[in-house]
Design an enzyme around this catalytic site. Structure first.
Site, PDB file in Angstrom:
ATOM      1  N   ALA A  80      52.769   2.888 -82.977  1.00  0.00           N
ATOM      2  CA  ALA A  80      53.068   4.061 -82.157  1.00  0.00           C
ATOM      3  C   ALA A  80      52.345   4.035 -80.819  1.00  0.00           C
ATOM      4  CB  ALA A  80      52.707   5.329 -82.923  1.00  0.00           C
ATOM      5  N   THR A  81      51.145   3.485 -80.767  1.00  0.00           N
ATOM      6  CA  THR A  81      50.419   3.460 -79.493  1.00  0.00           C
ATOM      7  C   THR A  81      51.194   2.671 -78.450  1.00  0.00           C
ATOM      8  OG1 THR A  81      48.290   3.696 -80.606  1.00  0.00           O
ATOM      9  CG2 THR A  81      48.260   2.827 -78.371  1.00  0.00           C
ATOM     10  N   ASN A 166      48.694  15.315 -86.764  1.00  0.00           N
ATOM     11  CA  ASN A 166      48.007  14.450 -87.718  1.00  0.00           C
ATOM     12  C   ASN A 166      46.806  15.116 -88.386  1.00  0.00           C
ATOM     13  OD1 ASN A 166      47.179  14.088 -84.852  1.00  0.00           O
ATOM     14  ND2 ASN A 166      45.499  12.923 -85.750  1.00  0.00           N
ATOM     15  N   SER A 216      55.167   4.564 -86.523  1.00  0.00           N
ATOM     16  CA  SER A 216      54.187   3.556 -86.942  1.00  0.00           C
ATOM     17  C   SER A 216      54.355   3.279 -88.428  1.00  0.00           C
ATOM     18  CB  SER A 216      52.766   4.062 -86.664  1.00  0.00           C
ATOM     19  OG  SER A 216      51.962   3.055 -86.142  1.00  0.00           O
ATOM     20  N   GLY A 217      54.418   1.997 -88.815  1.00  0.00           N
ATOM     21  CA  GLY A 217      54.657   1.648 -90.212  1.00  0.00           C
ATOM     22  C   GLY A 217      53.516   1.986 -91.142  1.00  0.00           C
ATOM     23  N   THR A 254      57.563 -12.862 -79.714  1.00  0.00           N
ATOM     24  CA  THR A 254      58.197 -13.152 -81.002  1.00  0.00           C
ATOM     25  C   THR A 254      57.984 -11.999 -81.966  1.00  0.00           C
ATOM     26  OG1 THR A 254      57.823 -15.513 -80.677  1.00  0.00           O
ATOM     27  CG2 THR A 254      58.304 -14.769 -82.923  1.00  0.00           C
ATOM     28  N   CYS A 344      29.782   9.275 -88.694  1.00  0.00           N
ATOM     29  CA  CYS A 344      28.669   8.977 -89.595  1.00  0.00           C
ATOM     30  C   CYS A 344      27.400   8.756 -88.777  1.00  0.00           C
ATOM     31  CB  CYS A 344      28.979   7.755 -90.429  1.00  0.00           C
ATOM     32  SG  CYS A 344      27.785   7.461 -91.732  1.00  0.00           S
TER      33      CYS A 344
END
Length: 698
Positions: A80-81, A166, A216-217, A254, A344
């Site tokens: 997606a980016t 999201n 996005s996959g 490709t 973190c």
């Protein structure tokens, strides 16, 4: 260094699907089969290449069916980016070329993924468009302000919105947005981030005037590094990657055929009515079950997303008085994977999405996101709900949340406890036996946690002290005094009780003439040194000998260590009010440890021998609630020393300075901080486990 083969966690309950999803077996099989058997280049004209071309072409048709887009370009991308970059470049390049196009603004939703405004800013500058970026406000539900759009869209070169957020799962009304956009700007390029909508809501892009729709996959059970985008035929288009002519010249390079085969398998799963991917009704039932379990585990939970306008696979919540880091860490110890707004580290981060929605600060700072996907099973949700109760019980035992009965508190806080908010340090001085607790320099964000500890253990609070007479810390102390049951009478602006000035039965050894009375805390005494910017000194227990040695000095954020040399001993632990470097604690005689002075820290995967060793002491620096739900393996001696209790541990355990200590935590971050502090204070044989328990071989 030999690579470590990391193994999956067989106990894991993964609830962070909005970040990424696991790859389903059917999809992984499609990837491996393509890599092994259909490895040809789709641009080659021989049979091997033709087989590869078949996968490319059939997947493109399946993608069109999945999103209802037959009258558009369908381009395979890396994700997606890349799709967002392509859309922004295309729209802004068109505005630069056609000087008659509106170009005053670039509009984007205030809750968009950061990839969108950053792409707009980048290409706006690079192409010299000179437009003003303008965030479209949202309401408390997270829905875009249509009146704002109507006001500015006519002068904008592009508008960017998202189908599903999201962080919150909030779903925008695309039909209503289209109506207001096209009424005021019929030809403006419109991009809709569709990453989180695939598999959760039906799409029919041909029935809309959306110009660019990136996907996005890896957000729906595919591998990372593969995505696709739909581009309306009439939309401006400029290739982001050129050179080779693949994808009809729209995106050179490709094609990632194994990734495209993964998308093919995914699209086929989406077409199966009774397959592995559940429908909206079942997913809503899962969300309701999780929400009910959260309400049972955390009675003060607040949901940050309105379920009526959200897809059913996201639950965003906060628990007042409990930091997101504390909840996330204990859930992680229970093998539940979620995400939070905090990194973190000691730094506190906020949710810019919840900020944009206008929610309260504490909700933004303590937000937790649980997200699952259409392949989640009932057994998965049942196990998550069961472990939520386990996590809640551990938090109750640590007094982070207060229930009707907080029993089985087998590890009560005692002595000096350091609480942190960003760089600020607050101290609790607890005498468990006397049932008393003194507070030094509280922060408003820690007030709920401090109140929970007092209520949980029924402590009396002789005073809430500050090292500054005014400012936010003094304000927080005044608020806390009103919240807590104090045992002393009137006090000055620093919180020092009037009764402490006279009638003190002891003096500190190093500076007996300079102190202004003392407070009694069990068998110890707390002295105040100075008036405008005081230092508080905590003595050893009262004994026959007088004056009393000082074990701890609480020095605030404006007192230099050298200024204390005549008032504290070399062994006195100096507790700072501000600690940007994560030093935790200092002293006049602490050593500067060179890298060659200590044993090398333990490499990732090189830890099997230590769990059974009788010669080392394992220092588990996770918080107590993490330690009790996920104990360490093996038979080696283990001591639980959370960061909050490290100062007291250093004071109480000089006998361990000659022992080999190995510090461990979840990720290796906290254990590194503790190991550094211990080495500075004479525990020179201390090491820590790089990568933490997450990467340990256990």
């Amino acid at each position: 260094m030999k690579p470590v083969e990391l193994q999956p966690d067989s106990q894991e309950v993964y609830l962070d699907c909005n970040a990424t999803t696991p790859v389903l077996p059917q999809i992984a099989h499609a990837v491996s089969h393509t890599m092994e058997a259909i490895f040809g280049n789709p641009s080659s004209s021989h049979v091997t290449g033709l087989k590869a071309r078949y996968i490319l072409d059939t997947t493109r048709q399946l993608a069109r069916q999945a999103i209802g887009s037959y009258n558009s370009k369908l381009i395979f991308t890396s994700g997606a980016t890349e799709g967002i970059q392509t859309a922004v470049l295309s729209a802004l390049r068109a505005a630069v070329v056609d000087r008659t196009c509106p170009r005053q603004y670039l509009l984007y939703g205030a809750t968009e993924h950061k990839a969108v405004p950053q792409a707009l800013a980048h290409w706006n500058q690079l192409l010299g468009l000179g437009a003003e970026l303008k965030a479209i406000p949202v309401d408390r539900q997270g829905l875009l302000d249509q009146q704002f759009i109507a006001r500015y869209v006519g002068q904008a070169a592009m508008i960017c919105t998202m189908a599903v957020n999201n962080e919150t799962g909030v779903s925008q009304d695309l039909a209503a947005l289209e109506q207001v956009i096209r009424e005021h700007a019929p030809t403006i390029p419109w991009m809709v981030d569709c990453v989180q909508v695939l598999g959760k809501k039906a799409l029919n892009l041909d029935a809309t005037s959306i110009d660019y729709a990136p996907f996005s996959g890896h957000k729906l059970y595919g591998p990372k590094g593969i995505g696709f985008m739909a581009v309306r035929d009439k939309a401006p288009f400029t290739p982001l990657i050129i050179g080779g002519g693949q994808e009809s010249g729209y995106r050179s390079g490709t094609e990632n055929l194994p990734g495209i085969a993964a998308l093919s398998a995914l699209f086929q799963l989406l077409q199966e009515p009774e397959g592995v991917l559940a429908g909206a009704e079942q997913l809503s039932a899962y969300r309701d079950q999780l929400a009910e379990a959260l309400q049972q585990a955390f009675p003060s939970v607040v949901f940050n997303n309105d379920f009526s306008v959200s897809v059913p696979t996201t639950v965003n919540f906060s628990v007042q008085g409990v930091a997101s880091r504390d909840i996330m860490d204990v859930l992680d110890a229970c093998h539940i994977r979620v995400s939070s707004g905090s990194a973190c580290s000691s730094k506190v981060t906020r949710s810019f999405v919840l900020d944009a929605m206008g929610l309260e600060d504490w909700r933004s700072e303590s937000a937790i996101r649980m997200s699952f996907g259409p392949a989640t099973t009932r057994q998965h949700i049942d196990l998550a709900c069961e472990r939520l109760q386990q996590a809640a019980k551990a938090l109750q035992q640590s007094c982070l949340i207060v229930a009707d009965t907080n029993d089985d508190n087998d590890r009560l806080l005692d002595g000096v406890v350091q609480l942190r908010y960003d760089d600020h340090c607050c101290y609790l001085i607890i005498d468990q036996q006397a049932g008393q607790m003194l507070v030094v320099d509280p922060h408003a964000a820690l007030a709920g946690r401090i109140e929970n500890i007092v209520r949980c253990q029924h402590y009396q609070v002789p005073a809430v002290l500050t090292t500054q007479p005014e400012g936010p810390i003094a304000d927080a102390a005044a608020l806390l005094r009103d919240m807590l049951p104090a045992t002393e009478g009137p006090c000055d602006p620093l919180g020092w009780p009037q009764s402490a000035v006279a009638g003190c039965d002891a003096t500190p050894l190093e500076c007996s003439a300079a102190v202004q009375g003392c407070l009694t805390l069990g068998s110890r005494r707390v002295f105040r040194l100075g008036s405008r910017l005081p230092v508080y000194l905590l003595s050893e227990p009262v004994a026959a000998q007088q004056p009393l040695p000082v074990d701890f000095a609480f020095i605030g954020s404006e007192i230099g260590v050298t200024d204390l040399s005549e008032c504290v001993a070399e062994h006195t632990l100096l507790c700072p009010g501000s600690d940007p470097d994560n030093s935790i604690v200092s002293s006049l005689n602490q050593s500067v440890v060179q890298s060659g002075d200590t044993a090398i820290d333990i490499a990732i995967g090189d830890n099997e021998q230590y769990w059974q060793s009788k010669d080392v002491v394992i220092i588990d620096v996770r918080e107590h609630q993490e330690h009790v739900v996920d104990d360490l393996p093996g038979s080696a001696e283990v001591i639980n020393v959370p960061l909050t209790q490290l100062i007291q541990f250093i004071h109480d355990n000089p006998s361990l300075k000659q022992r080999e200590l190995i510090c461990v935590c979840r990720s290796g971050n906290r254990s590194g901080v503790v190991a550094d502090a211990l080495r500075r204070h004479g525990f020179t044989k201390t090491r820590h486990l790089l990568g933490g328990l997450a990467l340990a071989s256990t």
